[in-house]
Write a protein that holds these residues in place. Sequence first.
Motif, short mmCIF file in Angstrom:
data_model
loop_
_atom_site.label_atom_id
_atom_site.label_comp_id
_atom_site.label_asym_id
_atom_site.label_seq_id
_atom_site.Cartn_x
_atom_site.Cartn_y
_atom_site.Cartn_z
N LYS A 189 21.67 7.66 -18.85
CA LYS A 189 20.58 7.70 -19.83
C LYS A 189 20.47 6.37 -20.58
CE LYS A 189 20.45 12.66 -20.83
NZ LYS A 189 20.59 13.70 -21.88
N THR A 190 21.61 5.84 -20.98
CA THR A 190 21.62 4.56 -21.70
C THR A 190 21.07 3.44 -20.82
OG1 THR A 190 23.55 5.27 -22.97
CG2 THR A 190 23.05 2.91 -22.95
N PHE A 191 21.50 3.43 -19.56
CA PHE A 191 21.02 2.40 -18.63
C PHE A 191 19.51 2.51 -18.41
CE2 PHE A 191 20.12 0.88 -14.30
CZ PHE A 191 20.58 -0.43 -14.41
N SER A 192 19.01 3.73 -18.26
CA SER A 192 17.57 3.94 -18.07
C SER A 192 16.79 3.44 -19.28
CB SER A 192 17.27 5.42 -17.82
OG SER A 192 17.86 5.85 -16.62
N TYR A 193 17.32 3.72 -20.47
CA TYR A 193 16.64 3.27 -21.69
C TYR A 193 16.65 1.75 -21.80
CZ TYR A 193 15.75 2.30 -26.60
OH TYR A 193 15.24 1.78 -27.76
#
Length: 275
Positions: A1-5
Amino acid sequence: KTFSYLTCLVGSFFVIVIIDCIQNLVNLCINVELDNVKNLIGKLLIFILAYMLINLVQQISYRLLTVKGKGILWEKLYTLLVHKEITFYENNETGDLVSQIQNDAQTVGYIATGTVSIVSHITVFLLNFGIMLSISVPITLITTALLILGFAATDILNRKVADSNKEAYELIAENTQFLLQTIRSFNVIKMLQREDYFIQKYRDLVRNHIYKKDKKISFYLACYLTAFTGVAFVLPVFVLTCCIYALSTGNLNIGQVLALYALAEQLNQPIIALS
Protein backbone atom coordinates in the motif's frame (compact mmCIF):
# COMPACT_ATOMS: atom_id res chain seq x y z
CA LYS A 1 0.00 0.00 0.00
CA THR A 2 2.81 2.40 0.90
CA PHE A 3 4.64 1.65 -2.35
CA SER A 4 1.46 2.19 -4.40
CA TYR A 5 0.87 5.53 -2.69
CA LEU A 6 4.47 6.66 -3.24
CA THR A 7 4.31 5.84 -6.95
CA CYS A 8 1.11 7.88 -7.19
CA LEU A 9 2.83 10.77 -5.42
CA VAL A 10 5.83 10.66 -7.77
CA GLY A 11 3.52 10.42 -10.78
CA SER A 12 1.56 13.47 -9.61
CA PHE A 13 4.83 15.37 -9.18
CA PHE A 14 5.82 14.65 -12.78
CA VAL A 15 2.39 15.73 -14.04
CA ILE A 16 2.71 19.07 -12.24
CA VAL A 17 6.24 19.56 -13.58
CA ILE A 18 5.02 18.79 -17.11
CA ILE A 19 2.18 21.31 -16.80
CA ASP A 20 4.65 23.91 -15.52
CA CYS A 21 6.97 23.21 -18.47
CA ILE A 22 4.09 23.64 -20.92
CA GLN A 23 3.13 26.93 -19.29
CA ASN A 24 6.69 28.23 -19.55
CA LEU A 25 7.04 26.87 -23.08
CA VAL A 26 4.00 28.78 -24.30
CA ASN A 27 5.19 32.00 -22.69
CA LEU A 28 8.66 31.57 -24.24
CA CYS A 29 7.14 31.03 -27.69
CA ILE A 30 5.06 34.18 -27.32
CA ASN A 31 8.18 36.12 -26.32
CA VAL A 32 10.16 34.48 -29.18
CA GLU A 33 12.88 33.17 -26.88
CA LEU A 34 13.70 30.24 -29.18
CA ASP A 35 17.00 29.18 -27.56
CA ASN A 36 15.31 28.59 -24.23
CA VAL A 37 12.44 26.82 -26.01
CA LYS A 38 14.78 24.09 -27.34
CA ASN A 39 16.23 23.42 -23.88
CA LEU A 40 12.80 23.31 -22.29
CA ILE A 41 11.47 20.89 -24.92
CA GLY A 42 14.30 18.48 -24.08
CA LYS A 43 13.44 18.62 -20.37
CA LEU A 44 9.76 18.20 -21.16
CA LEU A 45 10.40 14.99 -23.14
CA ILE A 46 12.46 13.57 -20.27
CA PHE A 47 9.71 14.33 -17.75
CA ILE A 48 7.08 12.74 -20.03
CA LEU A 49 9.14 9.56 -20.32
CA ALA A 50 9.68 9.46 -16.55
CA TYR A 51 5.95 9.92 -15.96
CA MET A 52 5.07 7.05 -18.31
CA LEU A 53 7.50 4.72 -16.53
CA ILE A 54 6.30 5.58 -13.02
CA ASN A 55 2.69 5.29 -14.19
CA LEU A 56 3.39 1.76 -15.46
CA VAL A 57 4.90 0.81 -12.09
CA GLN A 58 1.92 2.33 -10.28
CA GLN A 59 -0.63 0.44 -12.38
CA ILE A 60 1.17 -2.88 -11.86
CA SER A 61 1.50 -2.44 -8.08
CA TYR A 62 -2.11 -1.30 -7.72
CA ARG A 63 -3.48 -4.32 -9.59
CA LEU A 64 -1.27 -6.74 -7.72
CA LEU A 65 -2.54 -5.22 -4.48
CA THR A 66 -6.14 -5.78 -5.61
CA VAL A 67 -5.51 -9.45 -6.45
CA LYS A 68 -3.60 -10.11 -3.24
CA GLY A 69 -6.22 -8.37 -1.12
CA LYS A 70 -9.04 -10.45 -2.62
CA GLY A 71 -7.17 -13.67 -1.86
CA ILE A 72 -6.44 -12.66 1.73
CA LEU A 73 -10.08 -11.73 2.28
CA TRP A 74 -11.28 -15.10 0.97
CA GLU A 75 -8.81 -16.92 3.22
CA LYS A 76 -9.91 -14.97 6.30
CA LEU A 77 -13.60 -15.54 5.63
CA TYR A 78 -13.12 -19.27 5.02
CA THR A 79 -11.05 -19.57 8.22
CA LEU A 80 -13.81 -17.88 10.20
CA LEU A 81 -16.38 -20.16 8.59
CA VAL A 82 -14.50 -23.36 9.42
CA HIS A 83 -14.12 -22.40 13.09
CA LYS A 84 -17.86 -21.81 13.58
CA GLU A 85 -19.92 -24.09 15.80
CA ILE A 86 -22.19 -26.75 14.34
CA THR A 87 -25.26 -24.73 15.35
CA PHE A 88 -24.09 -21.95 13.05
CA TYR A 89 -24.35 -24.28 10.03
CA GLU A 90 -27.75 -25.49 11.19
CA ASN A 91 -29.10 -21.92 11.45
CA ASN A 92 -27.66 -20.69 8.11
CA GLU A 93 -28.44 -21.95 4.64
CA THR A 94 -25.59 -23.29 2.54
CA GLY A 95 -26.43 -20.95 -0.33
CA ASP A 96 -26.25 -17.91 1.93
CA LEU A 97 -22.81 -18.89 3.21
CA VAL A 98 -21.45 -19.56 -0.28
CA SER A 99 -22.90 -16.28 -1.50
CA GLN A 100 -21.31 -14.35 1.36
CA ILE A 101 -17.85 -15.72 0.63
CA GLN A 102 -17.93 -15.67 -3.18
CA ASN A 103 -20.22 -12.78 -4.07
CA ASP A 104 -20.24 -10.41 -1.11
CA ALA A 105 -16.51 -10.77 -0.48
CA GLN A 106 -15.80 -9.94 -4.12
CA THR A 107 -18.07 -6.91 -3.86
CA VAL A 108 -16.26 -5.49 -0.82
CA GLY A 109 -12.84 -6.50 -2.15
CA TYR A 110 -12.05 -2.84 -2.68
CA ILE A 111 -10.97 -2.65 0.97
CA ALA A 112 -7.55 -3.88 -0.20
CA THR A 113 -7.03 -0.75 -2.26
CA GLY A 114 -9.66 1.53 -0.71
CA THR A 115 -7.32 3.37 1.65
CA VAL A 116 -4.61 3.77 -0.98
CA SER A 117 -7.13 4.98 -3.56
CA ILE A 118 -8.76 7.55 -1.28
CA VAL A 119 -5.48 8.93 0.10
CA SER A 120 -3.91 9.04 -3.37
CA HIS A 121 -6.84 10.89 -4.93
CA ILE A 122 -7.04 13.33 -2.04
CA THR A 123 -3.30 14.03 -2.45
CA VAL A 124 -3.63 14.57 -6.20
CA PHE A 125 -6.68 16.76 -5.65
CA LEU A 126 -4.98 18.96 -3.04
CA LEU A 127 -1.76 19.30 -5.04
CA ASN A 128 -3.53 20.41 -8.21
CA PHE A 129 -5.99 22.56 -6.29
CA GLY A 130 -3.16 24.26 -4.39
CA ILE A 131 -1.32 25.15 -7.59
CA MET A 132 -4.54 26.49 -9.11
CA LEU A 133 -4.92 28.66 -6.01
CA SER A 134 -1.42 30.05 -6.47
CA ILE A 135 -2.22 31.05 -10.06
CA SER A 136 -5.69 32.54 -9.61
CA VAL A 137 -7.59 32.84 -6.32
CA PRO A 138 -10.96 34.01 -7.80
CA ILE A 139 -11.14 31.17 -10.35
CA THR A 140 -10.18 28.61 -7.70
CA LEU A 141 -12.86 29.88 -5.29
CA ILE A 142 -15.52 29.69 -8.01
CA THR A 143 -14.35 26.17 -8.80
CA THR A 144 -14.63 25.26 -5.12
CA ALA A 145 -18.27 26.35 -5.00
CA LEU A 146 -19.05 24.22 -8.06
CA LEU A 147 -17.31 21.21 -6.52
CA ILE A 148 -19.21 21.55 -3.22
CA LEU A 149 -22.53 21.48 -5.08
CA GLY A 150 -21.41 18.47 -7.10
CA PHE A 151 -20.24 16.51 -4.06
CA ALA A 152 -23.46 17.30 -2.18
CA ALA A 153 -25.57 15.93 -5.04
CA THR A 154 -23.48 12.78 -5.45
CA ASP A 155 -23.48 12.14 -1.70
CA ILE A 156 -27.28 12.09 -1.58
CA LEU A 157 -27.51 9.79 -4.58
CA ASN A 158 -24.71 7.58 -3.26
CA ARG A 159 -26.67 6.93 -0.07
CA LYS A 160 -29.71 5.94 -2.14
CA VAL A 161 -27.59 3.49 -4.16
CA ALA A 162 -26.04 2.03 -1.00
CA ASP A 163 -29.43 1.41 0.66
CA SER A 164 -30.80 -0.21 -2.50
CA ASN A 165 -27.70 -2.38 -2.91
CA LYS A 166 -28.08 -3.69 0.63
CA GLU A 167 -31.54 -4.99 -0.24
CA ALA A 168 -30.27 -6.33 -3.57
CA TYR A 169 -27.57 -8.41 -1.87
CA GLU A 170 -30.24 -10.08 0.25
CA LEU A 171 -32.18 -10.96 -2.89
CA ILE A 172 -29.04 -12.36 -4.52
CA ALA A 173 -28.52 -14.64 -1.52
CA GLU A 174 -32.16 -15.70 -1.71
CA ASN A 175 -31.81 -16.42 -5.42
CA THR A 176 -28.66 -18.50 -4.85
CA GLN A 177 -30.33 -20.46 -2.08
CA PHE A 178 -33.41 -21.17 -4.21
CA LEU A 179 -31.28 -22.45 -7.09
CA LEU A 180 -29.23 -24.72 -4.81
CA GLN A 181 -32.31 -26.17 -3.12
CA THR A 182 -34.17 -26.88 -6.37
CA ILE A 183 -31.13 -28.41 -8.06
CA ARG A 184 -30.53 -30.70 -5.08
CA SER A 185 -34.22 -31.69 -5.05
CA PHE A 186 -34.53 -32.09 -8.82
CA ASN A 187 -35.40 -35.79 -8.62
CA VAL A 188 -38.18 -35.14 -6.11
CA ILE A 189 -39.57 -32.28 -8.21
CA LYS A 190 -39.68 -34.50 -11.29
CA MET A 191 -41.25 -37.36 -9.34
CA LEU A 192 -44.04 -35.15 -8.01
CA GLN A 193 -44.37 -33.34 -11.36
CA ARG A 194 -44.04 -29.94 -9.70
CA GLU A 195 -41.90 -28.34 -12.42
CA ASP A 196 -44.46 -25.65 -13.25
CA TYR A 197 -44.83 -24.68 -9.60
CA PHE A 198 -41.10 -24.05 -9.14
CA ILE A 199 -40.81 -22.32 -12.50
CA GLN A 200 -43.60 -19.94 -11.49
CA LYS A 201 -42.05 -19.39 -8.06
CA TYR A 202 -38.67 -18.56 -9.59
CA ARG A 203 -40.31 -16.30 -12.18
CA ASP A 204 -42.04 -14.44 -9.36
CA LEU A 205 -38.72 -14.00 -7.53
CA VAL A 206 -36.96 -12.69 -10.64
CA ARG A 207 -39.70 -10.45 -12.01
CA ASN A 208 -41.46 -9.14 -8.92
CA HIS A 209 -38.49 -8.79 -6.58
CA ILE A 210 -35.05 -8.85 -8.21
CA TYR A 211 -36.07 -6.97 -11.36
CA LYS A 212 -37.91 -4.24 -9.44
CA LYS A 213 -34.96 -3.76 -7.11
CA ASP A 214 -32.46 -3.73 -9.99
CA LYS A 215 -34.62 -1.20 -11.84
CA LYS A 216 -34.59 1.09 -8.80
CA ILE A 217 -30.80 0.75 -8.47
CA SER A 218 -30.37 1.45 -12.19
CA PHE A 219 -32.34 4.69 -11.86
CA TYR A 220 -30.28 5.91 -8.91
CA LEU A 221 -27.03 4.88 -10.60
CA ALA A 222 -28.00 6.73 -13.78
CA CYS A 223 -28.63 9.92 -11.78
CA TYR A 224 -25.45 9.36 -9.76
CA LEU A 225 -23.25 8.83 -12.81
CA THR A 226 -24.80 11.80 -14.57
CA ALA A 227 -24.14 14.02 -11.55
CA PHE A 228 -20.47 13.31 -10.97
CA THR A 229 -19.45 12.82 -14.62
CA GLY A 230 -21.28 16.07 -15.35
CA VAL A 231 -19.21 17.86 -12.72
CA ALA A 232 -16.01 16.23 -13.98
CA PHE A 233 -16.77 17.26 -17.57
CA VAL A 234 -18.17 20.71 -16.86
CA LEU A 235 -15.41 21.75 -14.43
CA PRO A 236 -12.52 22.06 -16.96
CA VAL A 237 -14.79 23.83 -19.46
CA PHE A 238 -16.02 26.19 -16.76
CA VAL A 239 -12.45 26.91 -15.62
CA LEU A 240 -11.38 27.54 -19.23
CA THR A 241 -14.26 29.99 -19.72
CA CYS A 242 -13.27 31.90 -16.59
CA CYS A 243 -9.62 31.88 -17.69
CA ILE A 244 -10.45 33.28 -21.11
CA TYR A 245 -12.37 36.10 -19.46
CA ALA A 246 -9.42 36.76 -17.11
CA LEU A 247 -7.10 36.70 -20.14
CA SER A 248 -9.24 39.32 -21.90
CA THR A 249 -9.00 41.58 -18.85
CA GLY A 250 -5.23 41.14 -18.58
CA ASN A 251 -5.30 39.23 -15.27
CA LEU A 252 -3.79 36.06 -16.78
CA ASN A 253 -1.38 35.23 -19.58
CA ILE A 254 -1.84 32.41 -22.11
CA GLY A 255 0.56 30.10 -20.29
CA GLN A 256 -1.41 30.46 -17.06
CA VAL A 257 -4.67 29.81 -18.91
CA LEU A 258 -3.31 26.53 -20.29
CA ALA A 259 -1.90 25.58 -16.89
CA LEU A 260 -5.22 26.18 -15.11
CA TYR A 261 -7.10 24.20 -17.73
CA ALA A 262 -4.64 21.30 -17.49
CA LEU A 263 -4.83 21.34 -13.68
CA ALA A 264 -8.64 21.33 -13.83
CA GLU A 265 -8.44 18.32 -16.16
CA GLN A 266 -6.27 16.55 -13.57
CA LEU A 267 -9.07 16.99 -11.02
CA ASN A 268 -11.43 14.79 -13.08
CA GLN A 269 -10.25 11.40 -11.84
CA PRO A 270 -10.07 12.39 -8.15
CA ILE A 271 -13.55 13.94 -8.38
CA ILE A 272 -15.03 10.77 -9.88
CA ALA A 273 -13.22 8.47 -7.43
CA LEU A 274 -13.98 10.51 -4.31
CA SER A 275 -17.61 10.94 -5.30
